[in-house]
Scaffold this active site. Structure first.
Site, PDB file in Angstrom:
ATOM      1  N   GLU A 114      -9.372  15.795   3.571  1.00  0.00           N
ATOM      2  CA  GLU A 114      -8.581  16.996   3.834  1.00  0.00           C
ATOM      3  C   GLU A 114      -8.791  18.046   2.754  1.00  0.00           C
ATOM      4  O   GLU A 114      -8.807  19.252   3.028  1.00  0.00           O
ATOM      5  CB  GLU A 114      -7.101  16.625   3.928  1.00  0.00           C
ATOM      6  CG  GLU A 114      -6.761  15.756   5.122  1.00  0.00           C
ATOM      7  CD  GLU A 114      -5.377  15.158   5.048  1.00  0.00           C
ATOM      8  OE1 GLU A 114      -4.512  15.552   5.850  1.00  0.00           O
ATOM      9  OE2 GLU A 114      -5.157  14.290   4.178  1.00  0.00           O
ATOM     10  N   LEU A 154      -4.567   6.720  10.484  1.00  0.00           N
ATOM     11  CA  LEU A 154      -3.594   5.656  10.251  1.00  0.00           C
ATOM     12  C   LEU A 154      -3.294   5.549   8.761  1.00  0.00           C
ATOM     13  O   LEU A 154      -4.075   4.984   7.993  1.00  0.00           O
ATOM     14  CB  LEU A 154      -4.140   4.317  10.758  1.00  0.00           C
ATOM     15  CG  LEU A 154      -4.717   4.280  12.176  1.00  0.00           C
ATOM     16  CD1 LEU A 154      -5.208   2.874  12.516  1.00  0.00           C
ATOM     17  CD2 LEU A 154      -3.700   4.753  13.194  1.00  0.00           C
ATOM     18  N   ARG A 160      -2.141  22.791   1.157  1.00  0.00           N
ATOM     19  CA  ARG A 160      -1.812  22.170   2.437  1.00  0.00           C
ATOM     20  C   ARG A 160      -0.375  22.523   2.801  1.00  0.00           C
ATOM     21  O   ARG A 160       0.525  22.428   1.965  1.00  0.00           O
ATOM     22  CB  ARG A 160      -1.939  20.653   2.339  1.00  0.00           C
ATOM     23  CG  ARG A 160      -1.531  19.931   3.621  1.00  0.00           C
ATOM     24  CD  ARG A 160      -1.339  18.443   3.388  1.00  0.00           C
ATOM     25  NE  ARG A 160      -0.993  17.748   4.627  1.00  0.00           N
ATOM     26  CZ  ARG A 160      -0.177  16.704   4.673  1.00  0.00           C
ATOM     27  NH1 ARG A 160       0.386  16.255   3.569  1.00  0.00           N
ATOM     28  NH2 ARG A 160       0.090  16.116   5.824  1.00  0.00           N
ATOM     29  N   ARG A 212      -0.578  -3.319   4.095  1.00  0.00           N
ATOM     30  CA  ARG A 212      -1.212  -4.439   3.394  1.00  0.00           C
ATOM     31  C   ARG A 212      -0.206  -5.545   3.130  1.00  0.00           C
ATOM     32  O   ARG A 212      -0.490  -6.739   3.377  1.00  0.00           O
ATOM     33  CB  ARG A 212      -1.820  -3.955   2.077  1.00  0.00           C
ATOM     34  CG  ARG A 212      -3.016  -3.034   2.227  1.00  0.00           C
ATOM     35  CD  ARG A 212      -3.366  -2.365   0.919  1.00  0.00           C
ATOM     36  NE  ARG A 212      -2.282  -1.502   0.445  1.00  0.00           N
ATOM     37  CZ  ARG A 212      -2.355  -0.688  -0.599  1.00  0.00           C
ATOM     38  NH1 ARG A 212      -3.466  -0.647  -1.317  1.00  0.00           N
ATOM     39  NH2 ARG A 212      -1.335   0.066  -0.952  1.00  0.00           N
ATOM     40  N   GLU A 263      -9.148   3.258   7.309  1.00  0.00           N
ATOM     41  CA  GLU A 263     -10.356   3.089   6.514  1.00  0.00           C
ATOM     42  C   GLU A 263     -10.433   1.720   5.844  1.00  0.00           C
ATOM     43  O   GLU A 263     -11.531   1.199   5.616  1.00  0.00           O
ATOM     44  CB  GLU A 263     -10.426   4.172   5.431  1.00  0.00           C
ATOM     45  CG  GLU A 263     -10.579   5.585   5.973  1.00  0.00           C
ATOM     46  CD  GLU A 263     -10.441   6.629   4.881  1.00  0.00           C
ATOM     47  OE1 GLU A 263     -10.743   6.311   3.712  1.00  0.00           O
ATOM     48  OE2 GLU A 263     -10.015   7.756   5.186  1.00  0.00           O
ATOM     49  N   ASN A 264      -9.283   1.129   5.513  1.00  0.00           N
ATOM     50  CA  ASN A 264      -9.276  -0.038   4.641  1.00  0.00           C
ATOM     51  C   ASN A 264      -8.903  -1.356   5.308  1.00  0.00           C
ATOM     52  O   ASN A 264      -9.178  -2.416   4.746  1.00  0.00           O
ATOM     53  CB  ASN A 264      -8.321   0.197   3.466  1.00  0.00           C
ATOM     54  CG  ASN A 264      -8.778   1.340   2.574  1.00  0.00           C
ATOM     55  OD1 ASN A 264      -9.864   1.281   2.007  1.00  0.00           O
ATOM     56  ND2 ASN A 264      -7.974   2.381   2.458  1.00  0.00           N
ATOM     57  N   GLY A 295       1.798   7.997   7.329  1.00  0.00           N
ATOM     58  CA  GLY A 295       2.009   8.795   8.526  1.00  0.00           C
ATOM     59  C   GLY A 295       0.855   8.539   9.480  1.00  0.00           C
ATOM     60  O   GLY A 295      -0.277   8.334   9.056  1.00  0.00           O
ATOM     61  N   LYS A 320      -0.836  16.307  -5.651  1.00  0.00           N
ATOM     62  CA  LYS A 320      -2.247  15.937  -5.672  1.00  0.00           C
ATOM     63  C   LYS A 320      -3.073  17.202  -5.850  1.00  0.00           C
ATOM     64  O   LYS A 320      -2.771  18.234  -5.245  1.00  0.00           O
ATOM     65  CB  LYS A 320      -2.641  15.238  -4.369  1.00  0.00           C
ATOM     66  CG  LYS A 320      -1.912  13.937  -4.112  1.00  0.00           C
ATOM     67  CD  LYS A 320      -2.317  13.338  -2.775  1.00  0.00           C
ATOM     68  CE  LYS A 320      -1.522  12.076  -2.466  1.00  0.00           C
ATOM     69  NZ  LYS A 320      -1.868  11.521  -1.128  1.00  0.00           N
TER      70      LYS A 320
END
Length: 399
Positions: free
Chosen positions: A383, A207, A89, A283, A332-333, A210, A13
């Site tokens: 992050e 959440l 990171r 989900r 968040e979702n 990980g 990423k």
């Protein structure tokens, strides 16, 4: 421009910021490195380009990233020299790295030494730094550690009740992870509440695939759910979370499993996947549970119950709670998971407004009920921005 890199075992990423961090110029992910069906998503403004091709290794992934950034059609730079610093990171800094640092030979040596603590993560992070150094010779690289934020956890909370010499001589202790996310989210939550972070006691629930639960008091981490390795604490997508270590002895001595097999169970075959037998994706597990799948319902119930217990424990450890904060993919979702968790926490003064809970992602971070004593927030993590911020500050100090 500042480039941030998050290099995983099968993904890369990246995010490119303006030199003052005011603007995200481009971002992307290169996925399924070393697997069939590799692809890259490259985003500039509101446009996204997908490139489908096999990506043999991390070197090929970095090459593809540079092709995207330099492309006359979808690129945003004309030469690599426009990137003045690169931030990375790293999951585990052990006790060696208590803050972000500029990369040099000594730092790389320390990173490799910490790989024994996070064998699934640190080698990939190191590979990303090495590739960046190859592609951008002379450009400063900064490494930001997930464990650094948790260096403030007091000894009574991070030490294990093992023979003390194991802790002091071999670095065996609770380290904590997702600290970069927790640092960003805790400050963002304080800003939303309009209160100084020094005056707040918060539980941050990161959440995702990980999971980390953090107790943050006065802006500092005072306890965290993940410990020495990266599979304890909460059940996660494929990781077990807390269980009796006697089970490991039983698996090896009675069932004849090898330690490698047990390690694979703990890290890759447990959690939501292990309980549901279906998926590590919350989900999919929630959808199957709603359709009557009992194992998926059990996986949801275990996840919610363990999360409630952890929140309650940290509220007690901090002698009170001002805010409960949800972040990362599930946090968040998933309005459903937030609802299930909070419905059992009224004793702490937590209550949510169901209508606000449903629209939390649409610019309504505060989902607290009007009569709640404790604020409940949904705060998207960033992050990459924290990595970019540390990278800019350290390179400016060196200059």
């Amino acid at each position: 421009m500042i480039l941030t890199i998050n290099c995983g075992s099968s993904s890369l990423k990246y995010q490119l910021y303006s030199a003052d961090l005011a603007e995200v110029i481009a971002s992307g992910i290169i996925a399924k490195i070393g697997e069939a069906g590799g692809y890259a998503d490259h985003k500039v403004d509101d446009g996204k380009t997908r490139i489908v091709r096999d990506i043999a290794d991390h070197q090929a992934a970095f090459t593809l990233m540079m092709e995207n950034l330099l492309s006359p059609d979808i690129g945003v730079i004309t030469e690599p020299a426009q990137i003045i610093a690169i931030g990375h990171r790293a999951v585990h800094g052990g006790s060696t790295f208590v803050e972000s640092v500029i990369v040099d030979d000594q730092v790389m040596e320390g990173l490799r030494a910490c790989s024994t603590f996070a064998p699934l993560h640190n080698p990939c992070n190191i590979a990303g730094i090495e590739e960046a150094m190859r592609l951008f010779p002379g450009t400063p690289n900064v490494v930001v550690f997930d464990t650094a934020f948790h260096q403030t956890v007091p000894q009574h909370a991070h030490v294990y009740a093992l023979p003390y010499e194991l802790c002091t001589d071999h670095g065996i202790r609770r380290y904590g992870f997702h600290g970069t996310s927790c640092r960003y989210v805790s400050q963002a939550a304080a800003d939303i509440l309009g209160r100084p972070i020094e005056a707040l006691s918060m539980v941050i629930c990161h959440l995702g695939n990980g999971v980390t639960i953090d107790a943050v008091k006065g802006g500092q981490s005072v306890d965290t759910s993940i410990g020495f390795g990266t599979f304890c604490g909460m059940p996660m997508g494929t990781r077990a979370g807390d269980f009796d270590p006697a089970i490991i002895f039983h698996l090896v001595k009675t069932l004849g499993m090898s330690l490698d097999e047990v390690e694979a169970i703990c890290y890759k075959k447990s959690g939501l996947l292990g309980l549901s037998g279906l998926s590590n994706d919350m989900r999919e597990v929630c959808e199957a549970a709603a359709a009557g799948n009992k194992r998926c319902q059990l996986a949801v119930d275990v996840f919610v119950y363990q999360l409630r217990k952890q929140i309650g424990a940290y509220a007690a450890a901090m002698n009170g709670l001002d805010a409960l904060v949800f972040t990362a993919g599930i946090g968040e979702n998933s309005a459903e998971i937030r609802k299930l968790v909070c419905s059992g926490l009224g004793v702490l003064g937590i209550a949510i407004d169901e209508d606000l809970n449903q629209i939390a992602r649409n610019g309504h971070p505060d989902i607290s009920a009007a009569d709640a004593r404790v604020a409940t927030l949904v705060v998207p993590t960033d992050e990459e921005r924290m990595i970019a911020t540390d990278t800019l500050q350290l390179t400016m100090q060196r200059a």
